[in-house]
Design an enzyme around this catalytic site. Structure first.
Site, mmCIF file in Angstrom:
data_model
loop_
_atom_site.group_PDB
_atom_site.id
_atom_site.type_symbol
_atom_site.label_atom_id
_atom_site.label_comp_id
_atom_site.label_asym_id
_atom_site.label_seq_id
_atom_site.Cartn_x
_atom_site.Cartn_y
_atom_site.Cartn_z
ATOM 1 N N LYS A 139 0.884 -1.161 0.000
ATOM 2 C CA LYS A 139 0.000 0.000 0.000
ATOM 3 C C LYS A 139 0.925 1.215 0.000
ATOM 4 O O LYS A 139 1.993 1.173 0.611
ATOM 5 C CB LYS A 139 -0.868 0.031 1.255
ATOM 6 N N HIS A 142 0.854 5.737 3.723
ATOM 7 C CA HIS A 142 -0.312 6.515 4.120
ATOM 8 C C HIS A 142 0.099 7.652 5.045
ATOM 9 O O HIS A 142 1.015 7.517 5.857
ATOM 10 C CB HIS A 142 -1.310 5.593 4.829
ATOM 11 N N HIS A 145 0.763 7.290 8.778
ATOM 12 C CA HIS A 145 2.030 6.797 9.332
ATOM 13 C C HIS A 145 3.030 7.941 9.569
ATOM 14 O O HIS A 145 4.095 7.714 10.129
ATOM 15 C CB HIS A 145 2.655 5.769 8.388
#
Length: 588
Positions: A139, A142, A145
């Protein structure tokens, strides 16, 4: 430290109170700067002192105690005035000695200024593991994070600065049911060409699509479940696809961490513990802690009486491991590998219960070192959007920061052409982001505001970077014209004394942050230092001043810049040396 003045006061107090100086050190604090001229430099908290006294019995009146103690003390070559405040005994330091000692100490200690303090004396060197950032493989990175990354980096920086041996671990989310979904999704919707050209974007699109399909089509959900089972059983084809996703993701993360100025000693991941998690399950079972449910899952009842809120699931009905099981295996493995004195997990506060359960399970499994594990929780950032809409990925934020800072810089005349405006823009922008994030309690949620982040006036990261660049320009413009020695009598103006008093407090601020792992103490200190420097720069010019005064002032500004840089680096900010008109103007 506080340049030895605290110890000097403690030694005089010890003779009167018949207590070792070490027992008094932490009751003596540097007084925060005040607008009142002639204010004391240090104060002894009598209440704190009585708290340290082991004699029980009725506590005497604090004010009476302060007055009686002050009457027994005498001024000397270090302390020129002793007075009392509300429950305190106040000490004023010889002004010329204060000036000479502080500036000499700042320059001599360099990056270690404040860290050699007696507040840290006797501090044992510890082995500390910090787990932070921990994005999910396959992924894109994001923005959620981001906080874990910058907070974990700050904690690791601070612990290292204090002399501890720190291991920075990035524990990747590289295992679990999402890989069943992604493996199935890639087989259904994936394109090798897109994977090679823009891997994480393509994997993200596949993941979104397969989640939608799985919600509507039970056969897709079943395929995903079967794919993850194949992974757990070591199927070579499934593992090869998973390994490709992991490698592509880690390459991307390393590139982004470089932009953030963050590094790791170890890239670990849940996948490392898929086999060891089975050993954990066997250990739990052998201790009679594992319970099977009607659904076939395995749980641990931490309450011992069936309280549903204290039940932690550690195995699915098909025998595959869960996040909690893998975290248990990881903790045990790290203790074997690093024999740590402390392990700190930096994640959002939504995982508070998870870590409480993990630490509790370690305890009941017989691992007493579980009490060395600590969770540092943080709140949610709300409203972080780019001009294109909702932000999902950190890289979008970094690009937005750089773009906005370049536009800000272009709108203001610069006296010097920057060698690398993109790099400068990113460093100033990151400082702005970090300072906004670190100003409050880490556990608090906050509303993100681009306008507030990029303000050049007030308490912002832009202001800190500007101050550092401005002070660097002063050194560059005038530094070569003055000798190393300076006349302390030229730095007795209130503006100079306020800066010196503030520099005295740096070790206390570092100590406070080391105790509660909150960066806001350092942020507040650096912002105040920058405002004091702004006032001093306006009222204490170097240009066209007599050489003696100019040289002394330059030493003062050099000390401010040194401490400012030290604090910024601890926070994870790279100070810039040139930025927006830093050669002529001054922002406050």
């Amino acid at each position: 430290m506080a340049c030895g003045f605290r110890r000097s006061i403690a030694c005089q107090l010890s003779r009167v109170l018949d207590l070792p100086p070490e027992n008094l050190i932490k009751s003596i604090s540097a007084v925060p700067i005040s607008r009142k001229e002639g204010v004391a430099d240090f104060q002894l908290s009598v209440d704190s002192l009585l708290g340290n006294n082991e004699n029980s019995g009725p506590r005497p009146d604090i004010q009476v105690q302060a007055t009686q103690l002050a009457e027994k003390l005498k001024c000397d070559t270090v302390v020129t005035e002793i007075s009392t405040g509300q429950g305190t005994v106040n000490f004023k330091i010889n002004r010329e000695l204060l000036t000479k000692t502080v500036l000499k100490q700042v320059i001599e200690d360099g990056s270690k200024y404040g860290l050699k303090s007696e507040l840290f004396s006797g501090l044992p060197q510890k082995k500390i593991v910090v787990e932070f950032s921990s994005p999910n493989v396959a992924k894109k990175f994001h923005v959620g994070h981001l906080r874990s990354t910058i907070i974990g980096n700050f904690i690791a920086n601070l612990k290292e600065a204090l002399g501890h041996h720190v291991t920075r671990i990035n524990y990747l989310g590289d295992w679990g049911m999402q890989f069943g979904l992604l493996g199935t999704g890639f087989q259904l919707f994936g394109y090798e060409e897109k994977l090679q050209s823009n891997p994480l974007q393509h994997l993200f699109e596949v993941y979104v699509q397969v989640n939608k399909e799985a919600a509507e089509d039970k056969s897709v959900a079943k395929s995903a479940h079967e794919f993850f089972q194949r992974l757990e059983l070591g199927d070579m084809q499934a593992l090869a696809l998973w390994q490709k996703f992991r490698n592509l993701s880690v390459e991307e993360y390393i590139r982004i961490y470089k932009r953030l100025g963050v590094h790791f000693d170890e890239y670990s991941g849940e996948s490392f513990y898929r086999e060891k998690s089975q050993e954990v399950l066997k250990l739990l079972d052998s201790k009679g802690l594992l319970q099977k449910t009607m659904k076939g899952t395995a749980v641990v009842d931490l309450s011992g009486n069936g309280d549903p809120s204290s039940i932690c699931t550690v195995m699915r009905s098909d025998g595959t491991s869960l996040y909690a099981t893998r975290d248990l295996a990881a903790a045990i493995d790290r203790m074997d590998k690093y024999n740590f004195d402390s392990m700190i997990y930096v994640t959002d506060k939504g995982q508070k219960k998870h870590f409480q359960q993990v630490f509790q399970m370690l305890q009941i499994m017989g691992y007493d070192w579980a009490k060395r594990c600590q969770h540092v929780p943080f709140g949610v950032v709300q409203g972080m959007k780019t001009r294109r809409g909702d932000v999902t990925f950190l890289e979008d934020v970094l690009n937005e920061i750089r773009l906005r800072m370049l536009q800000n810089m272009a709108s203001i005349k610069t006296t010097k052409e920057l060698e690398n405006p993109q790099e400068t823009a990113e460093r100033v922008g990151l400082a702005a982001l970090i300072i906004q994030d670190f100003r409050g309690l880490l556990s608090a949620d906050y509303q993100f505001s681009w306008d507030r982040v990029f303000q050049s006036r007030g308490d912002t990261g832009v202001f800190l970077q500007y101050t550092h660049a401005r002070l660097h320009s002063l050194e560059e413009a005038f530094g070569c014209g003055y000798l190393n020695d300076f006349n302390t009598a030229c730095l007795q103006e209130p503006q100079s004394v306020s800066i010196l008093q503030h520099l005295l407090r740096f070790d206390e601020v570092l100590y406070k942050s080391s105790q509660d792992l909150q960066p806001r103490h350092i942020v507040s200190y650096l912002l105040t230092l920058s405002h004091l420097a702004a006032v001093a720069h306006r009222t204490l010019p170097i240009k066209q001043s007599p050489p003696e005064a100019a040289g002394a002032r330059l030493h003062l500004f050099k000390a401010v810049r040194s401490v400012l840089a030290n604090g910024m680096k601890l926070l994870g900010i790279t100070p810039v040396t040139y930025y927006m008109n830093s050669g002529t103007g001054y922002i406050e």
